[in-house]
Design an enzyme around this catalytic site. Sequence first.
Site, PDB file in Angstrom:
ATOM      1  N   LYS A 151       0.862  -1.197   0.000  1.00 53.14           N
ATOM      2  CA  LYS A 151       0.000   0.000   0.000  1.00 53.14           C
ATOM      3  C   LYS A 151       0.891   1.238   0.000  1.00 53.14           C
ATOM      4  CE  LYS A 151      -3.913   2.064   2.528  1.00 53.14           C
ATOM      5  NZ  LYS A 151      -4.756   2.000   3.747  1.00 53.14           N
ATOM      6  N   SER A 168      -9.823   2.180   2.735  1.00 51.68           N
ATOM      7  CA  SER A 168      -8.897   2.874   1.869  1.00 51.68           C
ATOM      8  C   SER A 168      -7.906   1.974   1.138  1.00 51.68           C
ATOM      9  CB  SER A 168      -8.105   3.894   2.683  1.00 51.68           C
ATOM     10  OG  SER A 168      -7.272   3.241   3.617  1.00 51.68           O
ATOM     11  N   SER A 187     -10.166   0.025   7.015  1.00 48.95           N
ATOM     12  CA  SER A 187      -9.512   0.138   5.708  1.00 48.95           C
ATOM     13  C   SER A 187      -8.821  -1.116   5.195  1.00 48.95           C
ATOM     14  CB  SER A 187      -8.485   1.279   5.731  1.00 48.95           C
ATOM     15  OG  SER A 187      -9.139   2.516   5.590  1.00 48.95           O
TER      16      SER A 187
END
Lengths: 506, 493
Positions: free
Chosen positions: B78, B158, B182
């Site tokens: 990420k 997210s 997330s």
Amino acid sequence: MVVRMNAPIKNKLLKGETGEWEIVIGMEVHAQVLSQSKLFSGASTTFGAEPNNNVSFIDAGFPGMLPVINEKCVEQAVRTGLGLKAKINLRSLFDRKNYFYPDLPQGYQISQYKDPIVGEGEVLIDLKDGESIKVGIERLHLEQDAGKSLHDQHPDHSFVDLNRSGIALMEIVSKPHMRTSEEAAAFLKKLRAIVRYLGTCDGNMDEGSMRADVNVSVCRVGGYDEFRKTGSFKSLGTRCEIKNVNSMRFIAQAVEYEARRQIEVIEGGGTIAQETRLYDSKLGETRSMRSKEEAHDYRYFPDPDLLPLEFEQSWVDAIAKTLPELPDEKKARFMQSGLSPYDASVLVGERELADYYEELAKGVDAKAAANWLNNEIVGRLNRDGLSITDVPVSAAANNAIIQMIFDQTISGKIAKDLLDVVWTEGGDPRQVVEARGMKQVTDTGAIDAAIEAVIAANPDKVEEVKAKPKLSAWFVGQVMKQTGGKANPAAVNAALKTRLNLPDEG
Amino acid sequence: MSDLISMTLAEARDAIRAKKFSSRELTGAFVSAIEKARPLNAFITEAGEQALTMADAADKRIAAGQIGALEGLPLAIKDLFCTKGVRTTAASKILGNFVPSYESTVTQNLWDAGAVMLGKTNLDEFAMGSSNETSAFGNVINPWRAKNSNVNLVPGGSSGGSSAAVAADLCLAATGTDTGGSIRQPAAVTGRVGLKPTYGRCSRFGVVAFASSLDQAGPMTKTVKDAAIMLKTMASVDAKDSTSVDIEVPDYEKLLEGGIKGLRVGIPKEYRIDGVPAEINALWTKGADWLKAQGAEIVEVSLPHTKYALPTYYIVAPAEASSNLARYDGVKFGYRAEGVRDITDLYEKSRGQGFGAEVQRRILIGTYVLSAGYYDAYYSRAQKLRTLIKRDFEQAFEKCDVLLTPTTPGPAFGVGAKTSDPLEMYLQDVFTVTVNLVGLPGISVPAGLSENGLPLGLQLIGQAFDEATLLRVALAVETAADFKHSPAKWWSV
């Protein structure tokens, strides 16, 4: 020693157009913690490095960087708290103080807001008349220093130096217990002495290691006593905070100016607005920086990157055991050995001076040693622009000189000459006295011979002296000259009296 | 070799050790899959060349018999984790072309174990969002599509780039971060496993901060077993993160064995929320039945302050974010606006142009709740609620060992469907935020398909630092659900 919580207000009033006013002063002192590395990073704290050389990613506020508390800084804060006879809080919190400024890379300063590491304590301040006053300490907390913005390096650019960013500071907040500019300066001086004794701050005001903000207000006579009785700030005037006053002299000047300014405003029908002011040392005045309305909303909240700061009482006790003798204790001991409160407080003002004195005074009269140090040694240091750490003649050598005065090996006058010799040329004082024949003459034969020589050369003076015995001082001087200053003046006086048949009182 | 990329992490690990193929072969397969999957926009930065170099190094170590726990296994990271020498954006314009000269602790742990980095995955800007639509680098498309539909769906957020990458076989596993759901929510809507460990289990050092007291890194994987393998390597106590905790990291993979007989599974009654589709509640009941069938005891528990969790979260998280994001000011690094008058103008323009709308919204909310006069009404009360919510869980865990809940209030929704109403978007986190507020571990496991053929997940919540039990129960759900579905690879046709 006289210690008062609240000294009488003699000489502490300012006269205005409409009557007398009292000044009330509180201080916030930022003292840089003596440590190898910063409060939350491993970057060096060395003064004078090239700009931005002592900066880690943490100090520069880079993404993903986290603060980690430096245990040494915590220990130093606790040590200082103990030196201020203050309450040590075994649990304290770090908060974020949020504001934008280019030299504040994280956009917030990590500080302690509601729960500081050190609570209430006290400092005894020493005034010139030998009086001591107790000034309360409100709190001491740890916080990060900001970097430095440089606006004068380029016509249309500003530069930022982050070397100071993240350095550990102790903010020491006093209670509003000072009443004159002298007391304010004495407070800072004493605080500086304490942290220097403790080794927690080098107290170097020129390098910014110690900076003071001074809170000044004025009130009508009696308002301060009312405040001390009730604790209510309503009986005091509105205060103004004067930022970053960086010398004892400026503190005194800033307080004097600000108090006068406030009295003039009030007497002119105005009111004092709570605000932050800046002291301009060139113009000798304070001016407004920002008003309460313009004050930042710092949006304090506990820093989620740091756990509460917790430690055991046993750790505090262990630190307490390593505390040195502090100025007040040393002063009391010096006074017991015969020094006046004034002499004692001057000597303990600098740890190095006190240490020098202690070696100097070994086995000799304390008062004589203190006088010798204050008059002869400090006098010469001031003349040469040296500090006590640079003194060219050791305490042991000076101790020997004082001993020679006391056992009448040399006169006081010769002692001063002797100090001059070893000051510039070095050498062991006893050997210098031997080698240069500086020993005092107490041998009556030699003195008598010198007297006869002076009489023979000045027959007219003999008659004058007989008529006016007070003129014998001229003869003493001549005899001293004859002996190269080495004759014992008392012995010369006695021999002259006998020889010239002078009366005892003369 | 297209089968290589559909392997699980555990299968690929065992195959590489058995020298069935090299890391270079495996990595090369992923690199070309990533190139073909560009329509999904799962990656902000592809690091194919570097991946192959890392794979070659891994192959050398394998040949020399030095085999780390993740030796030669390609992962996606990420883009909130700082990676040395590789641009790190947090999906924000404000970081500009920021290239860190340091590595986050979590990713360093992965590389130390021999893993290979394929690239940096897309996310909501500064991890603020539940659909990956707030990214300054464009939204991510969910590999899944509803039955008989060509409508593009969101991959959750997210960590939407990571969830899409795992679901589309663009990596063996990925890292995510979870501040309010997330990891778990995107895993649920892409039919994969997402684990948010206990707060303090993984170091936050080098992870771009959103809300420091809530952020936690964790794995996003194809299976529960893979999550166990990943967590073992990602987790560590770290001297550089004061909030990381020094508790032994056990061998989670080994501890998966043993079943759940006698374990008590709590069903929090307050998680039956009005407006949640029947199929979600039906799946939840099914999940409880599966666990019961394997010997667990099902108990009803109460978490009375649940309804306050979402409002509490939307005070605490923005408050911390408003402070954490103050460092992005155009002065030191990242984006700086041109043509400014003075320093205030520089701040206003750089931040106004550099941050997207959602990030600005949260900075404003956070600044407001911390302001003088509002602090007590908002931030202070939110902290008190956090304590009450924590007590709820302590009391619940006196009666049970893990909790079972839905992960999301529904399956993946259409791109743009919720962007006009922030509150509706925030409701995506209704089942997940509570866990962050109290720091407990939570995992989402794919449990079935919705009526329109989209994956749904079930969430398990464990006790602090007992990820081992959590994973064991998750395995039980996974086994019973027998979820074998994968999205059709419409993008590479």
